[in-house]
Motif scaffolding. Structure first.
Motif, PDB file in Angstrom:
ATOM      1  N   PRO A   1       0.819  -1.211   0.000  1.00 30.50           N
ATOM      2  CA  PRO A   1       0.000   0.000   0.000  1.00 30.50           C
ATOM      3  C   PRO A   1       0.853   1.261   0.000  1.00 30.50           C
ATOM      4  N   VAL A   2       0.254   2.366  -0.371  1.00 31.39           N
ATOM      5  CA  VAL A   2       0.925   3.662  -0.314  1.00 31.39           C
ATOM      6  C   VAL A   2       1.158   4.028   1.149  1.00 31.39           C
ATOM      7  N   GLN A   3       2.365   4.524   1.468  1.00 34.04           N
ATOM      8  CA  GLN A   3       2.715   4.880   2.846  1.00 34.04           C
ATOM      9  C   GLN A   3       3.091   6.356   2.903  1.00 34.04           C
ATOM     10  N   PRO A   4       2.133   7.223   3.214  1.00 30.47           N
ATOM     11  CA  PRO A   4       2.444   8.658   3.260  1.00 30.47           C
ATOM     12  C   PRO A   4       3.508   9.014   4.296  1.00 30.47           C
ATOM     13  N   TYR A   5       3.548   8.283   5.414  1.00 35.38           N
ATOM     14  CA  TYR A   5       4.588   8.515   6.420  1.00 35.38           C
ATOM     15  C   TYR A   5       4.725   7.256   7.251  1.00 35.38           C
ATOM     16  N   ARG A   6       5.764   7.184   8.074  1.00 31.33           N
ATOM     17  CA  ARG A   6       6.031   6.021   8.911  1.00 31.33           C
ATOM     18  C   ARG A   6       6.043   6.412  10.370  1.00 31.33           C
ATOM     19  N   ASP A   7       5.494   5.506  11.195  1.00 24.55           N
ATOM     20  CA  ASP A   7       5.575   5.674  12.638  1.00 24.55           C
ATOM     21  C   ASP A   7       6.940   5.163  13.084  1.00 24.55           C
ATOM     22  N   PRO A   8       7.790   6.002  13.619  1.00 23.01           N
ATOM     23  CA  PRO A   8       9.154   5.571  13.959  1.00 23.01           C
ATOM     24  C   PRO A   8       9.229   4.707  15.213  1.00 23.01           C
ATOM     25  N   ARG A   9       8.166   4.574  15.960  1.00 25.78           N
ATOM     26  CA  ARG A   9       8.210   3.843  17.226  1.00 25.78           C
ATOM     27  C   ARG A   9       8.264   2.329  16.981  1.00 25.78           C
ATOM     28  N   PRO A  10       9.071   1.614  17.736  1.00 22.06           N
ATOM     29  CA  PRO A  10       9.118   0.155  17.577  1.00 22.06           C
ATOM     30  C   PRO A  10       7.848  -0.529  18.070  1.00 22.06           C
ATOM     31  N   SER A  11       7.102   0.106  18.971  1.00 23.14           N
ATOM     32  CA  SER A  11       5.862  -0.467  19.497  1.00 23.14           C
ATOM     33  C   SER A  11       4.777   0.592  19.509  1.00 23.14           C
ATOM     34  N   VAL A  12       3.573   0.183  19.158  1.00 18.05           N
ATOM     35  CA  VAL A  12       2.424   1.088  19.170  1.00 18.05           C
ATOM     36  C   VAL A  12       1.305   0.426  19.961  1.00 18.05           C
ATOM     37  N   ALA A  13       0.403   1.226  20.505  1.00 14.79           N
ATOM     38  CA  ALA A  13      -0.761   0.720  21.238  1.00 14.79           C
ATOM     39  C   ALA A  13      -2.001   0.969  20.394  1.00 14.79           C
ATOM     40  N   ALA A  14      -2.837  -0.053  20.275  1.00 15.55           N
ATOM     41  CA  ALA A  14      -4.035   0.066  19.450  1.00 15.55           C
ATOM     42  C   ALA A  14      -5.115  -0.865  19.982  1.00 15.55           C
ATOM     43  N   TYR A  15      -6.355  -0.384  19.970  1.00 17.67           N
ATOM     44  CA  TYR A  15      -7.499  -1.250  20.226  1.00 17.67           C
ATOM     45  C   TYR A  15      -8.002  -1.766  18.885  1.00 17.67           C
ATOM     46  N   PHE A  16      -8.714  -2.883  18.909  1.00 18.01           N
ATOM     47  CA  PHE A  16      -9.156  -3.442  17.637  1.00 18.01           C
ATOM     48  C   PHE A  16     -10.330  -4.381  17.859  1.00 18.01           C
ATOM     49  N   ALA A  17     -11.044  -4.643  16.780  1.00 18.57           N
ATOM     50  CA  ALA A  17     -12.171  -5.575  16.793  1.00 18.57           C
ATOM     51  C   ALA A  17     -12.164  -6.350  15.491  1.00 18.57           C
ATOM     52  N   VAL A  18     -12.535  -7.624  15.563  1.00 15.64           N
ATOM     53  CA  VAL A  18     -12.646  -8.475  14.382  1.00 15.64           C
ATOM     54  C   VAL A  18     -14.036  -9.105  14.404  1.00 15.64           C
ATOM     55  N   SER A  19     -14.801  -8.886  13.348  1.00 18.36           N
ATOM     56  CA  SER A  19     -16.143  -9.451  13.221  1.00 18.36           C
ATOM     57  C   SER A  19     -16.121 -10.504  12.127  1.00 18.36           C
ATOM     58  N   CYS A  20     -16.235 -11.768  12.523  1.00 21.78           N
ATOM     59  CA  CYS A  20     -16.178 -12.885  11.580  1.00 21.78           C
ATOM     60  C   CYS A  20     -17.595 -13.307  11.204  1.00 21.78           C
ATOM     61  N   MET A  21     -17.864 -13.352   9.919  1.00 19.40           N
ATOM     62  CA  MET A  21     -19.195 -13.675   9.428  1.00 19.40           C
ATOM     63  C   MET A  21     -19.296 -15.164   9.136  1.00 19.40           C
ATOM     64  N   SER A  22     -20.436 -15.744   9.455  1.00 22.68           N
ATOM     65  CA  SER A  22     -20.646 -17.159   9.177  1.00 22.68           C
ATOM     66  C   SER A  22     -20.695 -17.391   7.676  1.00 22.68           C
ATOM     67  N   SER A  23     -20.577 -18.634   7.270  1.00 18.79           N
ATOM     68  CA  SER A  23     -20.484 -18.952   5.849  1.00 18.79           C
ATOM     69  C   SER A  23     -21.735 -18.538   5.087  1.00 18.79           C
ATOM     70  N   THR A  24     -22.898 -18.611   5.736  1.00 20.95           N
ATOM     71  CA  THR A  24     -24.133 -18.194   5.066  1.00 20.95           C
ATOM     72  C   THR A  24     -24.487 -16.744   5.341  1.00 20.95           C
ATOM     73  N   GLY A  25     -23.844 -16.131   6.336  1.00 21.50           N
ATOM     74  CA  GLY A  25     -24.038 -14.714   6.592  1.00 21.50           C
ATOM     75  C   GLY A  25     -25.065 -14.374   7.639  1.00 21.50           C
ATOM     76  N   SER A  26     -25.767 -15.348   8.211  1.00 23.43           N
ATOM     77  CA  SER A  26     -26.841 -15.029   9.141  1.00 23.43           C
ATOM     78  C   SER A  26     -26.368 -14.844  10.583  1.00 23.43           C
ATOM     79  N   SER A  27     -25.085 -14.958  10.839  1.00 27.53           N
ATOM     80  CA  SER A  27     -24.561 -14.700  12.178  1.00 27.53           C
ATOM     81  C   SER A  27     -23.163 -14.102  12.066  1.00 27.53           C
ATOM     82  N   VAL A  28     -22.789 -13.380  13.105  1.00 25.91           N
ATOM     83  CA  VAL A  28     -21.483 -12.726  13.169  1.00 25.91           C
ATOM     84  C   VAL A  28     -20.906 -12.955  14.559  1.00 25.91           C
ATOM     85  N   THR A  29     -19.655 -13.402  14.610  1.00 27.79           N
ATOM     86  CA  THR A  29     -18.924 -13.515  15.865  1.00 27.79           C
ATOM     87  C   THR A  29     -17.974 -12.326  15.960  1.00 27.79           C
TER      88      THR A  29
END
Length: 841
Positions: free
Chosen positions: A756-784
């Protein structure tokens, strides 16, 4: 003699053989039976007077009493969408919670009727104001109390499968299957009616099984009727393709005529079948109940009185309605962009049939590919008939606004989200400009898309994008200017953090890796103090903040665990199916679909403790997709495409783990800027298709690549194991070779890596971030959905979760816990899809 009555049977239950009268002999007095009766006795087997009839004969006897209306002690005069009299038996009816309360808890109906002999019937009037309760559903419920009734037949073409997740009726042409003899057609409309009737009558076994059937048939042709039902809109009138009465039970009801004294007070038509809409509307007029349809309502008919207020009845079933709403919005979040590609293609043709509900088998081949952006041309083979979802007659503008703004919507990134929004709005504007819709479009373009996470080139292009329908820009210039300012401030925080230690951190040393971007609700309150509200600028009160996530896991649309529960347990189970820390799903939050950002005043109102943390910078949202996971070897990785956010590179990978049974892990990985970018997962293209310029399915360039580095798991943090992979860069030549070896015919296939295009770089060796992952079922009627508090991401470090539920959703039935041996690549529609939310702090 055991005379206990059988409990309500399952939806598919039916007497195992032809029902006949019981062979037990009656006691005789001085009366001599007629010769015909004695003749029949000669052919009946004699029984020992000391024995009791077998249970199956008792069940047959009870069920025959219903079919032949014999020895009934109560006559139910039912009024609702139909009017009829049913001659039934109290001792059977009290298995239902409704009738048990009616006959045993002190109501007038629980007192004995007028004396008239031992077989005197008690006449009881029952008015069903709920228009979702139909004759066929009521009769099936009653027959189940008697231990019989017709088995229900759900059309297989309406059931999505792992190989045909958009249902067979949408994916391939087929002729309507023949209804098995004696079965009742379990259409989506009937299933909804059966659920409503079972809830009203308090028969939990039928309610649970009807709900399971509904959740298992969520698809292109049912998602809109199910969503309407979940929001309280009554089911549509029958189209004449399903029977009014339950199959095999046509004679248990005596339809009342307009002149019948039992129903004379409600008779206003000259036919025996009365539609009670006017009656219900008058009752609801007194209650001042109004309801808005998530789907578009038809225009007022010419025969209606214009000056009469229009009150739409609302039928809410609480947690049951919410569960159906969850399944519907999960399906829309996964398949909504795909379905729009079909609708847009259909709208460009002439007189193309689009049907809101009818599950008509398709006569054209399912599309092999879909455009990654609605404006791009691609080969899209449209089915013969399409459901209406995005055009008028489908979702309302309010629901479209929330769906496109949702964190769970499956689009590649914010630019693709904008392209989808733009195309949907133009599709609606071609059908006429509606001022109420325009207000929703303005809110969607202003608040639902995070322009701050786009490249500057994209922001400039959007500022010059003019609607051909209105001649005005889709996005107001001040919105884009504010987004550019927001991303400039974030860049300043990141690039100067290592050289400017004076930037305050909320709470060292636990948060020494943080930039100090977040503030608490108490700090927001201090900025908008009640004593100073008159002097606080409106832009400060209306400033938007995004919640910093906490550790949680929840599953929306889950259909498990309903069997064997009581009515109270059913509602308790549905109400507590998500994590206690997570917001309850309801129509007010669009069944979990609504994005969680809030204004400053809303943050204060929703957090009495003042301790919640908020960020003024919108999180980065992107979607990932993985194909042929069943072919992935243990500890090998299948990567997504790599994205750039806040000066760092990130991607997602999946991995099969078999330490405690087969589990699938999904991990967010901070990619090193000096290591090779892994190739993204890709559907395997047949050789004959590779020479053509085909566009992959939505969203395209969705990646994964196998590799085999050593993985070390940290102790479990969440119930579905959340793991960290510290400093696991692809350092060896063997791992690097394996990561990019599958550009050819290997399964799982990967595409060439794209940096990807990288307009700038974070020089820190470690960063703190919150995150979420929503996995959809194969048919789509549920999300974990998994969410995490801010964690430290060193270069080449991963955080994520592993769970057996993710494996069971998307593994093939023929794959066991051993090494998978796929026979070939799966169709492009068969994949693991997930959406990711990522925010630095």
């Amino acid at each position: 003699m055991d005379t206990r009555l059988p409990s309500a049977l399952s939806l598919s239950s039916t007497p195992s053989h032809v029902l006949r009268p019981s062979t037990s002999l009656p006691a005789f007095t001085a009366n001599v039976p007629p010769r015909s009766y004695l003749s029949r006795l000669e052919h009946q087997p004699l029984m020992n007077p000391g024995t009791s009839p077998p249970p199956v004969d008792l069940q047959q006897h009870i069920y025959n009493s219903l079919l032949e209306s014999r020895t009934a002690d109560v006559a139910l005069h039912v009024r609702g969408t139909w009017k009829a009299v049913y001659k039934l038996h109290k001792v059977v009816l009290i298995q239902s919670g409704f009738f048990n309360s009616l006959f045993t808890t002190g109501f007038r109906e629980s007192s004995p009727g007028p004396s008239g002999g031992p077989l005197a019937q008690q006449d009881i009037d029952i008015v069903f104001d709920d228009r979702n309760i139909t004759r066929a559903a009521f009769e099936v419920c009653v027959s189940r109390l008697y231990g019989g009734g017709p088995p229900l037949h759900v059309c297989p073409s309406l059931i999505p499968t792992k190989t045909q997740p958009l249902t067979p009726s949408f994916s391939s042409p087929s002729s309507p299957p023949e209804l098995p003899k004696g079965h009742h057609p379990a259409t989506p409309r009937f299933l909804l009616s059966l659920l409503a009737t079972a809830v009203y009558l308090s028969i939990p076994t039928i309610a649970c099984q009807a709900l399971s059937c509904i959740l298992s048939t969520v698809g292109p042709y049912t998602v809109m009727p199910y969503l309407r039902f979940a929001t309280g809109i009554p089911i549509e009138a029958s189209d004449g393709n399903e029977p009014d009465a339950a199959v095999g039970l046509e004679r248990i009801a005596v339809l009342t005529s307009p002149g019948s004294s039992a129903v004379s007070t409600l008779t206003s038509h000259d036919t025996s079948r009365v539609e009670p809409q006017d009656f219900l509307a008058d009752k609801l007029h007194e209650l001042v109940v109004q309801k808005e349809d998530p789907g578009e309502s038809d225009a007022q008919s010419e025969g209606e009185v214009e000056d009469r207020p229009c009150y739409t009845p609302c039928f809410d079933y609480g947690a049951v309605s919410n569960k159906i709403g969850e399944a519907a919005v999960c399906w829309l979040a996964r398949w909504g962009p795909d379905m729009f590609a079909y609708e847009e293609k259909a709208s460009s043709g002439r007189d193309f049939p689009i049907s809101p509900f009818a599950a008509v088998p398709s006569t054209r081949k399912r599309a092999e590919t879909l455009p990654s952006r609605p404006s791009e041309e691609a080969v899209v083979h449209v089915p013969a008939r399409l459901p209406t979802i995005w055009a008028r007659g489908g979702l309302t503008s309010k629901w479209i606004r929330e769906l496109i703004s949702s964190d769970t919507l499956f689009v590649k990134g914010e630019r693709e989200r904008y392209n989808l929004a733009r195309a949907v709005v133009e599709l609606r504007r071609k059908q006429g400009i509606d001022e109420n819709e325009e207000k929703d479009w303005e809110m969607m373009f202003s608040e639902g898309i995070y322009y701050a996470n786009m490249l500057v080139e994209d922001i400039i292009a959007i500022s010059q994008d003019i609607s051909p329908s209105t001649g005005r820009p889709f996005v107001p210039t001040p919105v884009l200017q504010a987004a550019h300012w927001n991303q400039s401030l974030l860049r300043c925080h990141i690039t100067t953090s290592s050289t400017n230690p004076s930037i305050p951190s909320p709470s060292p040393p636990m948060r020494d890796k943080e930039l100090g971007l977040c503030i608490t609700t108490a700090q927001i309150l201090s900025r908008v103090s009640p004593s100073e509200q008159q002097g606080t600028p409106d832009d400060e009160k209306g400033k938007v903040y995004h919640p910093v996530l906490h550790d949680s896991s929840m599953r929306l649309g889950d259909s498990s665990g309903f069997d064997g529960t009581s009515m109270d347990q059913l509602f308790e189970h549905l109400s507590s199916s998500s994590d206690s820390k997570s917001a309850r799903t309801s129509e007010s939050n669009f069944f979990g679909l609504k994005a969680e950002h809030k204004t400053a005043l809303e943050c204060i109102a929703n957090d009495a403790t003042g301790k919640s943390r908020w960020s003024p910078y919108p999180p980065y949202r992107f979607a990932v997709e993985f194909w042929d996971i069943d072919a992935l070897k243990e500890k090998s990785r299948l990567h997504s495409h790599t994205i750039w956010y806040a000066g760092s590179l990130f991607n997602v990978y999946v991995q099969v783990v078999r330490k405690k049974g087969a589990q699938l892990g999904i991990y967010l990985h901070r990619q090193s800027s000096v290591d090779p970018i892994p190739g993204p997962s890709s559907p395997l293209q047949p050789v004959r298709e590779r020479s053509h310029n085909r566009v992959p399915s939505l969203p395209h360039h969705i990646p994964t690549s196998p590799s085999s580095p050593t993985i070390h798991y940290s102790p479990s943090i969440h119930p579905p194991s959340r793991s960290v992979t510290p400093n696991s860069a692809l350092s060896t030549s063997h791992a690097s070779d394996k990561a990019y070896q599958s550009f050819g015919n290997a399964i799982p296939a990967t595409a060439p890596p794209v940096a990807p295009v990288q307009p700038y770089r974070d020089p820190r060796p470690s960063v703190a971030a919150y995150f979420a992952v929503s996995c959809m079922s194969s048919t789509g009627s549920s999300v974990t959905r998994f969410t995490s508090v801010p964690d430290t991401f060193s270069v080449s470090q991963s955080w994520g979760w592993k769970s057996s539920s993710l494996r069971s959703d998307d593994s093939s039935d023929g794959i066991d816990d051993g090494q998978p041996k796929p026979s070939g690549p799966a169709p492009k529609e068969v994949s693991l899809r997930a959406t990711v939310l990522l925010g630095v702090v």
